[in-house]
Design an enzyme around this catalytic site. Structure first.
Site, PDB file in Angstrom:
ATOM      1  N   GLY A   1       9.763  -0.325  22.023  1.00 12.59           N
ATOM      2  CA  GLY A   1       9.850  -1.774  22.043  1.00 12.59           C
ATOM      3  C   GLY A   1       8.791  -2.427  21.196  1.00 12.59           C
ATOM      4  O   GLY A   1       8.026  -1.749  20.505  1.00 12.59           O
TER       5      GLY A   1
ATOM      6  N   GLY B   1       5.256  -1.328  22.473  1.00 16.05           N
ATOM      7  CA  GLY B   1       4.928   0.058  22.739  1.00 16.05           C
ATOM      8  C   GLY B   1       6.160   0.861  23.064  1.00 16.05           C
ATOM      9  O   GLY B   1       7.276   0.410  22.893  1.00 16.05           O
ATOM     10  N   LYS B   2       5.917   2.069  23.550  1.00 14.59           N
ATOM     11  CA  LYS B   2       7.038   2.941  23.879  1.00 14.59           C
ATOM     12  C   LYS B   2       7.361   2.804  25.360  1.00 14.59           C
ATOM     13  O   LYS B   2       6.488   2.567  26.182  1.00 14.59           O
ATOM     14  CB  LYS B   2       6.671   4.383  23.578  1.00 14.59           C
ATOM     15  CG  LYS B   2       6.521   4.665  22.102  1.00 14.59           C
ATOM     16  CD  LYS B   2       6.172   6.132  21.882  1.00 14.59           C
ATOM     17  CE  LYS B   2       6.191   6.454  20.407  1.00 14.59           C
ATOM     18  NZ  LYS B   2       5.861   7.868  20.179  1.00 14.59           N
ATOM     19  N   VAL B   3       8.634   2.981  25.684  1.00 10.80           N
ATOM     20  CA  VAL B   3       9.044   2.911  27.073  1.00 10.80           C
ATOM     21  C   VAL B   3       9.637   4.257  27.480  1.00 10.80           C
ATOM     22  O   VAL B   3      10.466   4.819  26.768  1.00 10.80           O
ATOM     23  CB  VAL B   3      10.070   1.786  27.291  1.00 10.80           C
ATOM     24  CG1 VAL B   3      10.454   1.704  28.761  1.00 10.80           C
ATOM     25  CG2 VAL B   3       9.507   0.459  26.817  1.00 10.80           C
TER      26      VAL B   3
ATOM     27  N   LYS C   1       5.734   1.696  30.427  1.00 11.75           N
ATOM     28  CA  LYS C   1       5.488   1.177  29.091  1.00 11.75           C
ATOM     29  C   LYS C   1       4.078   1.592  28.675  1.00 11.75           C
ATOM     30  O   LYS C   1       3.119   1.363  29.410  1.00 11.75           O
ATOM     31  CB  LYS C   1       5.626  -0.347  29.073  1.00 11.75           C
ATOM     32  CG  LYS C   1       5.608  -0.899  27.646  1.00 11.75           C
ATOM     33  CD  LYS C   1       5.324  -2.379  27.603  1.00 11.75           C
ATOM     34  CE  LYS C   1       6.519  -3.240  27.869  1.00 11.75           C
ATOM     35  NZ  LYS C   1       6.198  -4.672  27.759  1.00 11.75           N
TER      36      LYS C   1
ATOM     37  N   ASP D   1       9.326 -15.713  25.623  1.00  6.63           N
ATOM     38  CA  ASP D   1      10.090 -14.771  24.788  1.00  6.63           C
ATOM     39  C   ASP D   1      11.354 -14.366  25.543  1.00  6.63           C
ATOM     40  O   ASP D   1      11.710 -13.197  25.627  1.00  6.63           O
ATOM     41  CB  ASP D   1       9.233 -13.544  24.467  1.00  6.63           C
ATOM     42  CG  ASP D   1       9.786 -12.781  23.254  1.00  6.63           C
ATOM     43  OD1 ASP D   1      10.628 -13.364  22.523  1.00  6.63           O
ATOM     44  OD2 ASP D   1       9.388 -11.632  23.058  1.00  6.63           O
TER      45      ASP D   1
END
Ligand SMILES: *[C@@H]1O[C@H](CO)[C@@H](O)[C@H](O)[C@H]1NC(C)=O
Ligand SMILES: *[C@@H]1O[C@H](CO)[C@@H](O)[C@H](O)[C@H]1NC(C)=O
Ligand SMILES: *[C@@H]1O[C@H](CO)[C@@H](O)[C@H](O)[C@H]1NC(C)=O
Ligand SMILES: *[C@@H]1O[C@H](CO)[C@@H](O)[C@H](O)[C@H]1NC(C)=O
Ligand SMILES: *[C@@H]1O[C@H](CO)[C@@H](O)[C@H](O)[C@H]1NC(C)=O
Ligand SMILES: *[C@@H]1O[C@H](CO)[C@@H](O)[C@H](O)[C@H]1NC(C)=O
Ligand SMILES: *[C@@H]1O[C@H](CO)[C@@H](O)[C@H](O)[C@H]1NC(C)=O
Ligand SMILES: *[C@@H]1O[C@H](CO)[C@@H](O)[C@H](O)[C@H]1NC(C)=O
Ligand SMILES: *[C@@H]1O[C@H](CO)[C@@H](O)[C@H](O)[C@H]1NC(C)=O
Ligand SMILES: *[C@@H]1O[C@H](CO)[C@@H](O)[C@H](O)[C@H]1NC(C)=O
Length: 880
Positions: A701, A704-706, A722, A819
């Site tokens: 994302g 970062g990475k999920v 996350k 967002d």
């Protein structure tokens, strides 16, 4: 009194002419007159005004009489009659044979009062609000009933045997209802010419076994594997059937051969089911006019027999798995108007005569494996509107004859092997609005004049050369998209482009363009995408580009641009910026000095920067006034850096930069994890960290990475993790803190649960409840197959709104998400929605409390709340 006299005279003449008795005399003796008055009284408006007593009833609107003044037809369609029933009195019109009540607001159950209309031949109740089951004694309707239209109501249940007993029926139209039960055996309706059951929510097996016998074990097995098609074979006995419509019903299995042999078919609509098998090669449908088999699972070839169906006007078989050649005979059908075979696996050439013998209007054959040349005579009939052939293996030239095709609006043939020059005349076709010929081997130059109606012009990845026509713009002012990338265009960017006031996307990258970037490009106020990279452009970046109000993607890389980056560029709300590989110099504008833009400025030896990104530092003395002014106010720098660091494209850079950073530091020895939990938990930081493996990675994302991590001690329980890599980066730290501050405290069923956060020296993990169905974006932007139905969408919208409402109105202090978009709405296994990703969220202080910092721009472009944030005192307008 002239006018009324005139009217009276006119009416008298009319009455004389139609030899109707005057209303004063014989009308009163007509029982039908009284009946009509009763009907008028029953239904009231609008009949009360339409049926004016000063006229003879046979001339009232919607009434048909026979010569002896008996009413034989009532056509009361579309009169806004609103009622829950049909009056008994209707059937006191003894000779009534046609009753048309379509397009009204008649509700309630099926009007059994009509059983008394013994001469009824046509009954049309379509487009009303009738509900409930179709009556099990429907055959008490007139035995002479030939046309029964109950479509577009809310009838539910099955199709009862009573209808199957009405053997006089010539047409039976039940489409667009809520029928969800079994369909009775209709084999005795041998007079049927029209049968429409389309658009009903029938269960997977709407047609039970009509043979009436006990199923053997073998049959059961066959049925369970769908080899017995739920379209019953006995329907094939309806030897007069001309219109057969069972589209959009969820039917499965192959079509039994007796049905393929219904020789009288004219209109066959089987689209949008899950029918499979091959199309019977022995079909004989001499009267077939329209066939739509699209959106099923048919395979095998299109039988050559289709070339012999002389009345065929329309062939829709798109979205199946058909293979083999398109029969040549189809090209010789003289009435063919529209052929759509896209999204199949067809191969071989197109029928060479296609278009030669008919007034072809539309061909859509994209996404197959078709090869050979485009037939010469596609537009011989002078009616062709669109040629859609993209994603095939076509070769040869674009036929010269198309240059005379004045009706042509769209040429979509990208991704083939078509070569040679585009016939010149095509560039002046008056109706042409879409040209998509990318990824072919076209060569030659563009002419000076371009089609006047052009809105979309995509010619990238060809071999075009010469200058971009300076008059491009003067002709096609409506152009929205101009993509000419990866050709060999040379010369300068024509100033004429500037008059393309609607241009949203301009891509000229990968050419040989030289000269400067025209300052006037700044006048293209609708431009969102500008790519001029990989050319030979020189000079300075015009400051005017910084004033393009909606630009989100800017790529000027790989040119010979020099001079300073105009500070105005920093005003853009970009999600992508690439100015690398130029000869730019001076200082990167402060607002762009953040890691998100790190890669945007590479390979500009003269460019320098503040401490945040890895360009030479400006402290050597080349720093501009701009930057020193910026540094004088650290608060503003932080805020502006924050503002710049957002947006989907940019965040990828963040992750990249952070990963690099992380790698450089290395990671050795045992790590100590600090766990801060917001719920009572039974796992440790180390157990979560050990689950961060590649195979558990589910998304990369923005921040970062999920990972999807099953808990070690309870493998059936899963959490989402996350991973934010570094705590050194100011932006990442902000996002991390924001997520914790906001989510750690909020408790609402429509807001995702943050279970805990775990941190070590340089890794930070946020652990959430796992949402089985992932992001909403996946469900609403993906292929049609797994799209959400409307009731679910509605629930999701309400869920999300409840979450937002809680944040805005019930939580103290209020929180704005900043967002909010579909990818930040997560769905659990029951499609309950929860809002996620609070990395950009901010708490709003109440009056009197210290203000919370905020940035001027945040979130992904296009998803910001319209008009920014609620007007609160803590945003002093002079801050920015
Ligand atoms: C019927 O028509 C006559 C003549 O056109 C008109 O004067 C009268 O108002 C109408 N009556 C109604 C109820 O509309
Ligand atoms: C009913 O009325 C509509 C429109 O007024 C017409 O299109 C339709 O053919 C009529 N049907 C019958 C059966 O009269
Ligand atoms: C019904 O009538 C309205 C206006 O009275 C008209 O706009 C509409 O097209 C009609 N619909 C049909 C199906 O005839
Ligand atoms: C038919 O008409 C008779 C006499 O008018 C009435 O008694 C009966 O209820 C009607 N039948 C239906 C089904 O409306
Ligand atoms: C049905 O129609 C036939 C011929 O059109 C007619 O003779 C007969 O009387 C009708 N039956 C009824 C019950 O009205
Ligand atoms: C019934 O009326 C509708 C709409 O007015 C029309 O489209 C349809 O063709 C009619 N049905 C029959 C069988 O005539
Ligand atoms: C008909 O069914 C639809 C869809 O289920 C529903 O929205 C509508 O309210 C129903 N109308 C009536 C009159 O029952
Ligand atoms: C069809 O009609 C025949 C003769 O009237 C009858 O015996 C049979 O039961 C009917 N079949 C169905 C399925 O209605
Ligand atoms: C085809 O249509 C014609 C004319 O309408 C008709 O005479 C012929 O019987 C039909 N053919 C078949 C096989 O139904
Ligand atoms: C398409 O047809 C070819 C052979 O003609 C076959 O090899 C291929 O698997 C087919 N593709 C699909 C998706 O069915």
């Amino acid at each position: 009194m002239a006018a009324p006299n005139g009217v009276t005279t006119f009416i008298s003449v009319l009455l004389l002419f139609t030899s109707l008795p005057t209303h004063s005399s014989s009308q009163q003796q007509q029982p039908d007159h009284h009946t009509l008055l009763d009907i008028r009284d029953f239904w009231g408006a609008p009949l009360s005004t339409l049926w004016n007593s000063s006229l003879h009833y046979c001339s009232w609107s919607g009434i048909q009489c026979n010569p002896s003044f008996s009413v034989i037809g009532l056509s009361l369609s579309n009169l806004s009659i609103t009622s829950h029933s049909v009056p008994d009195s209707l059937c006191r019109l003894p000779l009534l044979s046609s009753l048309n009540l379509s397009w009204n607001y008649l509700g309630g159950p099926f009007p059994t009062t009509l059983y008394n209309c013994t001469n009824l031949e046509t009954l049309n109740l379509s487009q009303n609000l009738f509900v409930g089951p179709l009556p099990i004694d429907a055959d008490r309707l007139s035995p002479n009933l030939t046309h029964l239209d109950l479509s577009s109501n809310n009838f539910s249940g099955g199709v009862p045997a009573s209808l199957a007993r009405m053997t006089s029926l010539v047409s039976l139209t039940l489409n667009y209802n809520l029928l969800d039960g079994a369909v009775a055996d209709l084999r005795n309706l041998t007079n049927l010419e029209t049968l429409s059951l389309a658009n009903n929510p029938f269960p997977p097996h709407p047609f039970p076994d009509w043979t009436g016998r006990l199923l053997s074990l073998k049959d059961l097995w066959l049925q369970s594997t769908n080899l017995l098609g739920p379209i019953p074979a006995s329907l094939g006995g309806l030897s007069r059937l001309e219109v057969f419509d069972v589209s959009s019903n969820g039917l499965t299995g192959p079509i039994p051969s007796p049905v393929w042999r219904m020789g009288s078919l004219k209109y066959l609509y089987l689209f949008k089911n899950r029918l499979s098998g091959v199309i019977d090669g022995s079909i004989q449908w001499p009267n077939l006019t329209k066939i739509d088999l699209s959106r099923n699972d048919f395979s095998g070839p299109i039988p050559p027999a289709f070339g012999g169906f002389r009345k065929l006007e329309l062939i829709f078989m798109h979205n199946n798995r058909l293979s083999g050649r398109i029969p040549d005979g189809i090209g010789r059908l003289s009435l063919l108007r529209d052929i759509r075979l896209f999204n199949n696996n067809l191969s071989g050439p197109l029928p060479p005569d296609l278009g030669r013998y008919s007034k072809l209007q539309n061909i859509e054959l994209n996404n197959n494996r078709l090869s050979g040349e485009i037939p010469k005579n596609l537009c011989f009939g002078r009616k062709l509107g669109a040629i859609v052939l993209f994603n095939n293996r076509m070769s040869g030239p674009l036929p010269e004859s198309l240059a005379a095709c004045e009706t042509l609006t769209a040429i979509m043939i990208y991704n083939n092997g078509i070569s040679g020059p585009v016939p010149r005349g095509i560039w002046s076709l008056p109706a042409l609005d879409t040209v998509m010929i990318s990824r072919n081997s076209f060569s030659g130059a563009l002419p000076d004049a371009m089609p006047a109606a052009l809105t979309r012009f995509e010619i990238d990845n060809n071999d075009f050369s010469g200058p971009l026509p300076s008059s491009l713009a003067s002709a096609s002012r409506g152009l929205h998209v101009l993509i000419a990338s990866h050709n060999r265009f040379s010369g300068v960017i024509p100033l004429g482009l500037v008059s393309l006031a609607h241009l949203g996307k301009l891509a000229l990258d990968g050419n040989l363009l030289s000269g400067t970037i025209p300052d006037q490009l700044g006048g293209l106020t609708l431009l969102t995408f500008l790519n001029l990279s990989d050319n030979r452009l020189s000079g300075q970046i015009p400051a005017s580009i910084g004033s393009l109000p909606v630009l989100t993607d800017l790529d000027l890389s790989k040119n010979e641009l020099f001079g300073e980056i105009p500070p105005q560029i920093a005003n853009l709300k970009l999600t992508f910026l690439n100015l690398s590989s130029n000869s730019l110099s001076g200082s990167v504008p402060v607002t762009l000095q953040n890691s998100a833009c790190e890669r945007s400025f590479l390979s500009n030896p003269g460019l320098c920067c503040g401490p945040i990104i890895s360009l030479p530092s400006c402290r050597g003395g080349s720093g501009s006034g701009d930057s020193s002014k910026g540094f004088s106010s650290p608060l503003i720098i932080t805020l502006l850096a924050l503002a710049g660091a957002v947006g989907a494209g940019a965040s990828v850079f963040v992750v990249f930069a952070l990963r690099e950073f992380h790698r450089r530091r290395g990671s050795g020895g045992s790590i100590s994890w600090k766990l801060t939990s917001f719920y009572s938990l039974d796992f440790t930081g180390a157990s979560i960290a050990s689950g961060l493996t590649e195979e558990n990675l589910v998304a990369c994302g923005g921040a970062g990475k999920v990972y999807r991590v099953p808990l070690l001690n309870r493998p059936d329980q899963v959490v989402a993790v996350k991973k934010l890599c570094s705590n050194r980066d100011a932006d990442a730290e902000k996002e991390f803190q924001s997520e914790i501050d906001v989510l750690g405290r909020i408790r609402h069923m429509n807001i995702v649960k943050l279970l805990c956060c775990i941190s070590s020296d340089d890794v930070r993990l946020l652990v959430y409840e796992y949402m089985e169905n992932g992001g909403l974006d996946r469900w609403i932007h993906s292929s049609a197959d797994n799209q959400l139905d409307w009731p679910t969408r509605f629930r999701v919208a309400v869920d999300a709104a409840q979450g937002l409402s809680y944040m805005h109105h019930d939580y103290v202090p209020p929180v704005v998400h900043r967002d909010f978009k579909s990818s930040n709405v997560l769905l659990d296994e029951d499609f309950m929605a929860r809002i996620a990703d609070f990395g950009l969220a901010r708490m709003l202080a109440r009056p009197g409390e210290p203000g919370t910092v905020t940035a001027g721009f945040a979130g992904s472009f296009g998803y910001m709340a319209p008009g920014g944030y609620p007007k609160l005192h803590l945003f002093p307008p002079d801050l920015f």
